[in-house]
Enzyme design. Structure first.
Site, PDB file in Angstrom:
ATOM      1  N   HIS A 156       0.806  -1.225   0.000  1.00 34.33           N
ATOM      2  CA  HIS A 156       0.000   0.000   0.000  1.00 34.33           C
ATOM      3  C   HIS A 156       0.836   1.270   0.000  1.00 34.33           C
ATOM      4  O   HIS A 156       0.318   2.334   0.301  1.00 34.33           O
ATOM      5  CB  HIS A 156      -0.888   0.041   1.247  1.00 34.33           C
ATOM      6  CG  HIS A 156      -1.806  -1.116   1.388  1.00 34.33           C
ATOM      7  ND1 HIS A 156      -2.768  -1.399   0.457  1.00 34.33           N
ATOM      8  CD2 HIS A 156      -1.920  -2.068   2.355  1.00 34.33           C
ATOM      9  CE1 HIS A 156      -3.450  -2.480   0.854  1.00 34.33           C
ATOM     10  NE2 HIS A 156      -2.945  -2.906   1.997  1.00 34.33           N
ATOM     11  N   HIS A 216      -7.850  -4.034  -0.643  1.00 30.33           N
ATOM     12  CA  HIS A 216      -7.339  -5.385  -0.873  1.00 30.33           C
ATOM     13  C   HIS A 216      -8.223  -6.107  -1.872  1.00 30.33           C
ATOM     14  O   HIS A 216      -8.162  -7.322  -1.998  1.00 30.33           O
ATOM     15  CB  HIS A 216      -7.317  -6.190   0.415  1.00 30.33           C
ATOM     16  CG  HIS A 216      -6.689  -5.462   1.546  1.00 30.33           C
ATOM     17  ND1 HIS A 216      -7.428  -4.815   2.497  1.00 30.33           N
ATOM     18  CD2 HIS A 216      -5.397  -5.253   1.843  1.00 30.33           C
ATOM     19  CE1 HIS A 216      -6.600  -4.231   3.355  1.00 30.33           C
ATOM     20  NE2 HIS A 216      -5.372  -4.471   2.992  1.00 30.33           N
TER      21      HIS A 216
END
Ligand SMILES: Nc1ncnc2c1ncn2[C@@H]1O[C@H](COP(=O)(O)OP(=O)(O)O)[C@@H](O)[C@H]1O
Ligand SMILES: Nc1ncnc2c1ncn2[C@@H]1O[C@H](COP(=O)(O)OP(=O)(O)O)[C@@H](O)[C@H]1O
Ligand SMILES: [Mg+2]
Ligand SMILES: [Mg+2]
Ligand SMILES: [Mg+2]
Ligand SMILES: [Mg+2]
Lengths: 212, 339, 339, 212
Positions: free
Chosen positions: B60, B222
């Site tokens: 991320h 995700h």
């Protein structure tokens, strides 16, 4: 039973890791798809840790392999696996010998640990729905004087039924709850992982029951 | 389908990323233990100041490790791609950054993270370190408002790092830093749209896919399924739908001052973010909401996922002051001068 | 194959991007003429200082418009996606930024740009403005070294903006600013790899494709064919091949000091850039080349193209000082403090 | 001939823009694939500009439509188009009437402008290889006393041959030169654009020869 824990963990590694894609695919449908990797990396770390755990007290074998799993593959499943193993280990801490009669107690302590950590309830579509009936079934069979093999068979059968029952459930906690209604129809990945692990444990018990 | 990724062994992605970051900015960060995944500010622990620990799955960047630095978080535990870091690393980070004033845990509301951080905080308390926790849960699509505690954190957690980090840097105590973090988190709302899935390197196959020409509104970082899959809309329509859901949720009202963050999930180009912002800023102007500051770029990515999110944080005077305070990280576009 | 792009009318991509940038950072930039594509620093013209004009096709943010700001370029002409801006806009920018000390043109060596800038400079000279030109041509794969004048400019032109921009900010005269730009450009070498193509919005279909699992070494930032198409290598192999070509070309030698830029072409994730940098920095250390400063992120993109480039700029003391000088743009990760 | 320039430019817009994909595909092979968009946007701007150019001197019609093209679609082709039109226009600046006899002069001035601007030579695989033979052929035909239609036909035929000849050339300048050997075998996109434009001009001449 100091050989049993390493033996079962190795059996889990050998038999569940090859099915990691099944877990990935289920987790992709209602979660984030990492459960296959989690189990693969976690069990690899457990097997690596086993070298130092041979002959150690069952309590240590349980808790240390749980910690090794979560260190390598922390995640919901990882921390729950670690919590269950640590609490299960704590339940038999200091015991000179651990046998079939202790299994239910270890299981109940593990289950309580899972519920403390995850704050989920039975029926929320989690691995609790696979593990809780397995422990109950083992306990009942054992109390009814059944052999270890028979109690294990009963536990795995209950686990399989519990796991299947998650298909119809709507997830109430964690990631899968974000899918809402769409979680219905998919077998819970964590429950499935527990089931595959108990099936592997059963195969070990069948092969090694004489020595336990 | 082979991956479009520049990596080596998929199982080394996380460690080699951290190695690269350490090599690129010497002195900025340090590893607590060469074999593990706890990283802290080069000058930590900072005596007499509250420390902030964060952490989460890899994949991320700049979230989470990129938000460690002066005026931001103090330490970070780095998990595998899309997976929680371990409670062991979290505990190590907690001990290593504690400057005697306690530690704030600030991370996203994902069960793997919460359970590991909870475990770490229980162990830290045993060591005499006071820990308070704030969870990012800005994603409006992840649960109805009545169940706000179930919502997940996405890019809007950036406002938590910036605002709580400034409060800690200013020497406020743990309760005040915690309050600043809570204010940031509770006043932030986000919504995302995904135009493609993403592949966890170790998995090798995409866990999620969005067909070209389609989009998934509300998909998580995700790839958690969102609220709706449908044909790809225009930028203006997407911005409109996002704000239609974000603005009433807090709610944001005419006369409010807010900061806006337009985030790329990875593959979406800067140009597209500005096209989105262009419409979003018009809508805000029309609703009487004034924009104090805009952040546009990659703030919380999902590797090569295509898509974007908009986050809006309602500011009071203190929050605005904290947001404007200087901060430094090689990943952050905010100047030392606060510009 | 539908596009994965968050846009409105494809023919409005360029204008709406500029609108979004102007809306996001009020005061930072201003348009010369509401209907055209010339943009300059909010405080331009700056009397008594050399001005720097740049420009090029859209679709490469932060290149080119993102490199306008204090310590960087002074003005920019914005072309359509992957197409040159017009000489009209260039001339307007030139006139609007001239502070009486002349104007440096700094842009990439693409024929559309060079012909338009040449046309603009002829017109500017008629207006009494002295113009000098420096062309970015860092891409080692675009022509053999003997034909270095034919090479195209890619991400390494960033060093030109940073170094010449600091020289202009420091009050150096046009010859000195031009010399600084030339030094930056001539001491920079880059090489890229593409893992996918990219789609010009108005075209609607990818002009270039790279199959999944394949890569094209040396592909240009508009998808210009590279030196070799082959199976996707590992990050370490890619870094090795790039440096094998970059280092002998200048050449860079043991004892040199250099700055390194690892650039994402768009879709490639920050994690991958750090994995690349990790290997590149090892190779440089092994060769005795010391890294003065690393830049890692999106510096010259090609919209959603997947891929990355490495640029290396050999520094002398003056260049290092100029590189470290403060600079500001909302697109640039370098602090006012120069950190 | 003040009607001819707008008429021909409209014919180009109507007939070449629909073939933009051909230009895009050629430019994708050895360039950056934008030539289709360039011609589409550029000709759209030219047609928009024509409203104000009706009845204006040919010189202005040429140079202003060239500038409109490049303002809307600056690029190698755009700036070359603009340069050619501006230089061509300058060649007949101040002339009261412009006729078939001026075409070659306009063409030569345009060609010189292209060479000044682009610094390329005949044989470098550029639009010069399409335009130069066309101008020569028109000039020769005109000098030989052929009609406008005949001279135009000759010019287009020469242009088509020149364009085809670019297939076997290796690019020596600009973007296509970066492909090196790989540029051989592909017809030059800029030359192709010039050819399509002259073909459109021819069709206008055929329909309107009587009025010119
Ligand atoms: N609160 C909870 N209590 C018990 N089990 C849970 C809880 N939340 C999730 N689980 C189990 O964890 C499984 C997912 O594990 P994992 O893939 O590691 O999660 P994540 O990727 O979200 O961290 C679920 O399928 C479920 O069985
Ligand atoms: N130096 C030059 N002189 C003349 N024509 C050129 C030159 N360079 C390129 N061209 C022509 O321009 C065409 C490409 O135009 P265009 O697509 O606009 O270029 P780019 O996209 O590179 O700006 C080529 O096919 C060629 O015919
Ligand atoms: Mg999961
Ligand atoms: Mg996970
Ligand atoms: Mg072009
Ligand atoms: Mg082109």
């Amino acid at each position: 039973m100091t050989d049993a824990v390493p033996g079962i963990l190795r059996a889990i590694s050998e038999q569940v890791v090859p099915q990691a894609n099944t877990l990935r695919d289920l987790d992709s449908q209602i979660g984030d798809g990492d459960l296959g990797i989690t189990v693969t990396r976690g069990m690899e770390a457990v097997v690596n840790a086993l070298g130092e755990l041979e002959g150690k007290p069952v309590s240590d074998q349980l808790s240390r392999s749980g910690m090794a799993f979560n260190r390598a593959a922390a995640s919901t499943f990882g921390v729950l696996f670690a919590t269950a193993m640590m609490r299960g280990g704590a339940a038999v801490k200091g015991k000179e010998s651990v046998g079939a009669g202790d299994v239910a107690e270890i299981g109940r302590a593990a289950l309580q640990g899972l519920m403390d950590r995850g704050k989920a309830s039975i029926g929320d579509k989690t691995l609790l729905d696979a593990l809780a009936p397995a422990i109950d079934a083992f306990d009942a069979a054992h109390k009814a004087g059944k052999s270890l093999v028979e109690a294990t068979d009963a536990a795995v059968a209950a686990c399989e039924a519990g796991t299947k029952a998650t298909i119809e459930m709507r997830s109430k906690v964690s990631r899968a709850s974000w899918v809402g209604e769409r979680s219905i129809g998919v077998q819970d990945p964590g429950a499935t992982a527990v089931m595959l692990m108990l099936q592997a444990a059963r195969s070990w018990v069948h092969e090694n029951a004489s020595q336990v | 389908m082979p991956m479009r990724k520049i990596i080596n062994d998929p199982s080394l992605v996380e460690d080699q990323t951290v190695d690269g970051i350490l090599a690129a900015f010497p002195g900025h960060l340090k590893r607590i233990d060469a074999t593990r995944r706890g990283l802290i500010r080069g000058d930590a622990p900072i005596k007499g100041k509250v420390a902030i620990a964060t952490g989460g799955g890899s994949g991320h960047l700049p979230l989470f490790l990129g938000y460690v630095g002066p005026g931001l978080a103090t330490g970070c535990s780095v998990g595998n791609v899309f997976s929680s870091p371990s409670s062991d690393d979290m505990l190590d980070v907690t001990k290593a950054i504690d400057g005697g004033e306690g530690v704030l845990y600030l991370y996203g509301n994902y069960s793997g993270d919460t359970m590991n951080f909870d475990m770490a905080s229980e162990m830290a308390e045993v060591d005499g370190i006071t820990v308070k926790t704030t969870l990012g849960r800005d994603d409006v699509t992840s649960a109805p408002k009545a169940e706000i505690k179930r919502r997940r954190g996405v890019a809007g957690i950036f406002f938590g790092f910036k605002i709580a980090g400034a409060a800690a840097e200013a020497g406020r105590d743990l309760d005040a830093v915690h309050a600043a973090a809570e204010a940031a988190v509770f006043n932030t709302r986000s919504m995302g749209v995904a135009l493609s899935g993403t592949t966890i390197p170790a998995a090798g196959e995409p866990g999620f896919q969005v067909a070209a020409g389609q989009m998934e509104m509300g998909m998580g970082i995700h790839g958690e399924p969102g609220v709706e899959v449908g044909p790809l809309l225009t930028a203006d329509q997407i911005a409109g739908q996002m704000l239609d859901r974000i603005l009433p949720d807090l709610p944001f009202s005419s006369g409010d001052t807010a900061a806006v963050l337009v985030n790329s999930l990875g593959a979406t180009a800067p140009e597209e973010l500005y096209i989105l912002y262009n419409k979003a800023s018009q809508i805000l102007r029309d609703r009487g909401i004034s924009v104090h500051r805009a952040y546009i770029g990659e703030y919380a990515t999902s590797m090569e996922m295509s898509g974007a999110s908009i986050s809006i944080c309602k500011l009071d005077d203190d929050m605005a002051k904290l947001l404007d305070a200087p901060a430094y990280s090689p990943f952050l576009l905010q100047q030392v001068g606060g510009r």
